[in-house]
Design an enzyme around this catalytic site. Structure first.
Site, PDB file in Angstrom:
ATOM      1  N   GLU A 249       0.876  -1.176   0.000  1.00  0.00           N
ATOM      2  CA  GLU A 249       0.000   0.000   0.000  1.00  0.00           C
ATOM      3  C   GLU A 249       0.904   1.215   0.000  1.00  0.00           C
ATOM      4  O   GLU A 249       1.525   1.535   1.005  1.00  0.00           O
ATOM      5  CB  GLU A 249      -0.947   0.009   1.203  1.00  0.00           C
ATOM      6  CG  GLU A 249      -2.145   0.923   0.947  1.00  0.00           C
ATOM      7  CD  GLU A 249      -2.396   1.930   2.023  1.00  0.00           C
ATOM      8  OE1 GLU A 249      -1.526   2.795   2.241  1.00  0.00           O
ATOM      9  OE2 GLU A 249      -3.462   1.861   2.642  1.00  0.00           O
ATOM     10  N   CYS A 283      -1.844   8.497   3.204  1.00  0.00           N
ATOM     11  CA  CYS A 283      -1.855   8.358   1.752  1.00  0.00           C
ATOM     12  C   CYS A 283      -3.263   8.436   1.173  1.00  0.00           C
ATOM     13  O   CYS A 283      -3.427   8.530  -0.049  1.00  0.00           O
ATOM     14  CB  CYS A 283      -1.172   7.058   1.326  1.00  0.00           C
ATOM     15  SG  CYS A 283      -1.608   5.636   2.321  1.00  0.00           S
TER      16      CYS A 283
END
Length: 477
Positions: A249, A283
């Protein structure tokens, strides 16, 4: 300083033989704790033990025990949450309410995977008369997890919990900045008397030797990493020699598309929360707003008003909305990017670091940017929201998708048809409609393009730590 973060291997918490470092409070730059780095030799000891525990132990074949341990882990973490919260605030710099929410999410995820541990089902099919195929799902092996500093509790648990639930053994490499809070969380697992030996080990380092060795190691089957796309590419390259499975990720540059028919005031308030949450060090943060041209000026004014009202201060203060970024390098990165705002854009508020102790950067809004501008294309990872304008759906989709990242996105509109068309057209692994940033244990999260591959959370995340085995038998032979 009375605390030193240690390493866990050979069935105990112990000092490593490597460097001794200091963790600081991002809000004051005062020392909070020491950390003891492990050596690669100590790491090798842990990996060998984890491999033996998976290959020769009973852990992969005891789903009920795994479920019980994960549930007890959740209960012990709940019991220690008030003790852990202020340490997370001191080491990370996030707000006390954000720390409380992060630990609460980790507890929820542990309980979710405790339930899934007893649901590792396969299938059986009769292929021909007397000929049966059995499809078994089993633990993938030894899992290496590299844990970052920006959400050290949830980003640990969302990889550790499904790996343990699947029957894997785990080797952890944790960020030195938040290593003490990591130890406090992991003690809630290692203190469980029924946990078999060598199921988990944990190592601190302030370099990259252990991380690199983890990726190259022939005894490690899976790597789970959350962090930058640049580091993710290095992990993929280092892991290629053993063809190990990766769950990555990576970075994000979430588009937030606001149509003229949206509730603009409500959208501005929600987007400010989702953009400045954890000082923008997430993020999935709502940092790239794309607004329909007919309401562009109005929305920029509303968002700027929200940013100017943000209360900045000590993260332990319940009334504060924005704390510091985590470290001096992160502050320098954000400051450097904002020092190069192009002449055609305008900083509506904020834009430079605050002259005070600690790593404080104000809530910032930059309007008038073009698609190829650095602030649009690069992940900032700080409390900065950019604003662009679009004229129609096609242009909004082009601008939203026109970056290298594909992790998260959102669309804001009162029209359901518009929302669903945009959701289909977005090249992002997650699309929120009239909200941004909620994550739950039951639903998957993961990105496309340079935001990585694999899924976290949900049953899909569980599958990343399992493998499929086909067994065929001929009963008539």
């Amino acid at each position: 300083m009375n605390h030193r973060a240690k390493n866990y291997f050979s069935h105990q918490w112990q000092n490593g033989s490597g460097n001794i470092g200091i963790s600081h409070d991002p809000a004051t730059w005062q020392p909070v704790a020491e950390y003891s780095c492990a050596t690669t030799a100590e790491f090798e000891t842990g990996v060998s033990a984890a491999r033996h525990a998976f290959d020769c132990g009973t852990w992969p074949h005891q789903p009920r025990l795994r479920a019980e341990i994960l549930y007890e882990f959740a209960e012990l973490l709940q019991a220690r949450s008030r003790e852990i919260e202020p340490v997370l605030v001191q080491l990370n710099g996030k707000l006390i309410k954000e720390a409380r929410g992060e630990i609460g999410a980790a507890i929820s995820e542990l309980k979710y995977y405790a339930g899934l541990a007893r649901n590792l089902w396969g299938r059986v099919a009769e292929i021909d008369s007397g000929c049966y195929s059995l499809i078994a799902r089993e633990g993938a092996g030894v899992v290496g997890i590299i844990v970052p500093w920006n959400a050290p509790v949830t980003l640990l648990i969302r990889s550790l919990a499904p790996a343990l639930a699947a029957g894997c053994t785990v080797v952890l490499k944790v960020a030195h900045q938040t290593s003490l809070v990591h130890q406090m969380v992991l003690e809630c697992l290692t203190d469980i008397s029924s946990l078999p030996q060598d199921i988990v080990c944990s190592f601190v380092e302030d370099g990259a030797d252990i991380s690199k060795r983890m990726c190259e190691h022939p005894l490690i089957d899976v790597i789970s990493f959350t962090g930058s796309s640049q580091t993710g590419k290095k992990i993929a390259a280092s892991s290629s020699g053993t063809l190990k499975r990766l769950s990555l990720e990576l970075g994000g540059k979430a588009p937030v598309v606001v149509f003229a028919d949206a509730d603009l005031a409500a959208a501005a308030e929600a987007i400010a929360i989702a953009g400045y949450f954890n000082a923008g060090q997430d993020c999935t943060a709502a940092t790239r707003v794309i607004v329909q041209d007919s309401v562009y000026d109005e929305f920029v004014a509303l968002l700027t008003e929200q940013a100017k009202a943000v209360a900045i201060g000590a993260p332990a203060d319940e009334d504060v909305f924005l704390g510091p970024v985590n470290n001096v390098n992160q502050l320098a990165r954000v400051s450097d990017l904002l020092s190069r705002v192009p002449s055609h854009a305008q900083v509506m508020t904020g834009g430079s670091a605050l002259d005070r102790p600690g790593f404080f950067f104000p809530a910032t809004v930059v309007a008038g940017l073009r698609q190829d501008d650095e602030l649009i294309q690069k992940e900032i990872f700080g409390p900065v929201i950019t604003v662009q304008k679009f004229s129609d759906e096609a242009q909004a989709v082009s601008m939203a998708n026109g970056v290298d990242y594909g992790l998260a996105s959102s669309v804001w509109t009162a029209n359901h048809g518009t929302a669903m068309r945009m959701a289909k057209a977005f090249d992002f692994g997650c699309v929120w409609i009239n909200t941004h940033i909620p994550l739950v244990a039951e639903m998957p999260h993961g990105g496309f393009k340079r935001s990585g591959y694999g899924k976290d959370l949900s049953g899909y995340g569980f599958e990343d730590y399992t493998r499929i085995k086909h067994v065929m038998t001929n009963l008539g032979a």
